[in-house]
Design a protein around this motif. Structure first.
Motif, PDB file in Angstrom:
ATOM      1  N   GLU A 287       0.820  -0.998   0.039  1.00 28.64           N
ATOM      2  CA  GLU A 287      -0.071   0.107   0.008  1.00 28.64           C
ATOM      3  C   GLU A 287       0.862   1.339   0.023  1.00 28.64           C
ATOM      4  OE1 GLU A 287      -4.317   1.036   1.996  1.00 28.64           O
ATOM      5  OE2 GLU A 287      -2.635   0.025   3.025  1.00 28.64           O
ATOM      6  N   ARG A 290       2.049   2.602  -3.522  1.00 33.62           N
ATOM      7  CA  ARG A 290       1.294   3.118  -4.467  1.00 33.62           C
ATOM      8  C   ARG A 290       1.433   4.619  -4.850  1.00 33.62           C
ATOM      9  NH1 ARG A 290      -5.267   2.078  -5.119  1.00 33.62           N
ATOM     10  NH2 ARG A 290      -4.419   0.583  -3.883  1.00 33.62           N
ATOM     11  N   GLU A 295       0.982   2.857  -9.779  1.00 36.01           N
ATOM     12  CA  GLU A 295       0.095   1.537  -9.505  1.00 36.01           C
ATOM     13  C   GLU A 295       0.419   0.353  -9.965  1.00 36.01           C
ATOM     14  OE1 GLU A 295      -4.000   0.734  -8.659  1.00 36.01           O
ATOM     15  OE2 GLU A 295      -2.927   2.489  -8.263  1.00 36.01           O
ATOM     16  N   VAL A 299       0.258  -2.890  -7.688  1.00 33.84           N
ATOM     17  CA  VAL A 299      -0.429  -4.138  -8.019  1.00 33.84           C
ATOM     18  C   VAL A 299       0.499  -5.221  -8.237  1.00 33.84           C
ATOM     19  CG1 VAL A 299      -1.868  -5.020 -10.097  1.00 33.84           C
ATOM     20  CG2 VAL A 299      -2.294  -2.821  -9.167  1.00 33.84           C
TER      21      VAL A 299
END
Length: 430
Positions: A287, A290, A295, A299
């Motif tokens: 987290e 990010r 992104e 991911v």
């Protein structure tokens, strides 16, 4: 007239198959980078940047040695570690060590299932109980009801999930000259925080469940091959099998340590560089990536947590079941049909489901993981001493007792883990 074909008339394969060369060692090494391990390596990179890469360079030969020795015990004798320990050591000692292994593995299972669920929730919001329960049930069903060779192939392919962390390194960008300098010229701090993380890295990288799993899987592979024999009974098979174990282990542990290093580098280049130094879980690391790395990196990192968890959870549950089953003389083995090894498969299911339940208990999962590390630290040294003793005894290994090279590195690994255990207690209050 039917003409029988002699073995010489059968066309040989062009070369060894992937599964014939890379198997137990590859899976064992890859399972070492489980979500709990990812959290440790992420914390190392976030807190100390590039300065701890040397720990993984140092642990590589030590990890290779003790895993290679464990694998040899399994392939030479045809039995796992717990079965060999049961034959040659007092039962109370064996039960104590196996009990510690089961407790540590179950806590690790719970932490890994929780981390997998947290990573999935970052990608697809949903209830934690559904995700944790779903991962637990899927891994148990696959491990219990899938044919052994098919399941082993699934685990091999799951090792590819580790390359998610290779991708993130090249996305975030790393100063390779700086990395190389710290690898060759280690920067060591004499502080409680630094030593605590070093001990955590050593304890995460060289862990007892890996010893039991690889030895049992070597014994399992031998039983699955109708032409194979334990090497004490078929010494003519030794040159090929020992060479395979060596290559399998070198590759598996090399992959494990390279991926661990890349996880450190990813968090060093992103979190540490932006002043984020307190990471407790692998999902927190994902987290935090990010807003800094984008992104795609977020991911890929999160998907890697899920993939490595799917690999590690069955190894943790399986190694506990092998240890308990061999200690108690159960019929054991993933190649056994469920109806013929009910207690063994029941132990796999129980460890996984109890681990899942830890996530919904009052027990703090971070504190539980700390105690798991303590238990592993306590158990690893006597287990390694027993492995070294077993593998040096002609009564156990026949003509395949350890040579001077493996013996030296095996005892060195044992000494390092003893020092790590002492360091863990010395830094307890820091």
């Amino acid at each position: 007239m039917e003409v029988s074909r002699s073995p010489a008339a059968i066309k040989p394969q062009d070369g060894p198959r992937f599964r014939d060369v890379l198997g137990p060692g590859l899976i064992t090494g890859a399972s070492d980078d489980d979500p709990s391990g990812i959290a440790t390596y992420s914390q190392a990179g976030a807190q100390f940047g590039y300065t701890l890469g040397w720990t993984l360079l140092l642990t590589y030969p030590l990890m290779c040695a003790i895993q290679m020795i464990s694998a040899r015990v399994g392939r030479v004798t045809g039995y796992g570690l717990a079965e060999n320990m049961r034959r040659y050591y007092p039962a109370p000692v064996l039960y104590l060590l196996v009990g510690l292994l089961v407790v540590a593995n179950t806590i690790n299972l719970g932490a890994d299932l929780g981390a997998m669920a947290a990573a999935l929730r970052l990608l697809v919001p949903g209830p934690a109980v559904l995700y944790i329960g779903g991962f637990a049930i899927v891994t148990v069903v696959l491990e219990v009801f899938t044919r052994y060779q098919s399941y082993a192939s699934v685990l091999r392919w799951l090792t590819l999930s580790l390359f998610a962390y290779v991708a993130t390194v090249f996305v975030v960008g790393v100063p390779w000259l700086t990395v190389a300098r710290y690898l060759v010229l280690p920067h060591v701090e004499i502080s409680g925080a630094y030593l605590t993380v070093v001990v955590a890295v050593f304890g995460t990288t060289i862990s007892p469940y890996l010893f039991f799993w690889q030895a049992s899987e070597e014994a399992e592979e031998e039983k699955e091959d109708p032409q194979a024999k334990p090497l004490v009974e078929g010494p003519e098979q030794a040159p090929r099998q020992l060479a395979r174990i060596q290559l399998d282990t070198l590759v598996g542990m090399g992959l494990s340590n390279i991926i661990a290093l890349f996880i450190m580098l990813t968090t060093a280049a992103t979190l540490n560089a932006h002043g984020i130094k307190d990471i407790q879980t692998s999902s927190q690391a994902a987290e935090a990536l990010r807003p800094i790395a984008g992104e795609f990196a977020f991911v890929v990192f999160a998907l890697g947590i899920i993939g490595t968890g799917m690999l590690a959870v069955p190894v943790l549950a399986g190694s506990a079941a092998y240890a308990v089953g061999e200690a108690l003389r159960w019929r054991v083995g993933l190649s056994q049909k469920p109806g013929r090894a009910k207690a063994f498969y029941g132990a796999i299911a129980a460890a996984t489901l109890v681990g899942a339940g830890i996530n919904f208990s009052p027990l703090d999962p971070i504190k539980a993981l700390f105690w798991s590390a303590v238990i592993n630290g306590v158990a690893a040294v006597p287990i390694m001493i027993m492995i070294m003793h077993l593998s040096s005894r002609r009564a156990v290994m026949g003509q395949f007792t350890l040579g001077p090279g493996l013996k030296t590195f095996g005892w060195l690994a044992t000494a390092v883990m003893a020092a790590a255990a002492i360091g863990m207690f010395a830094t307890w209050g820091d």
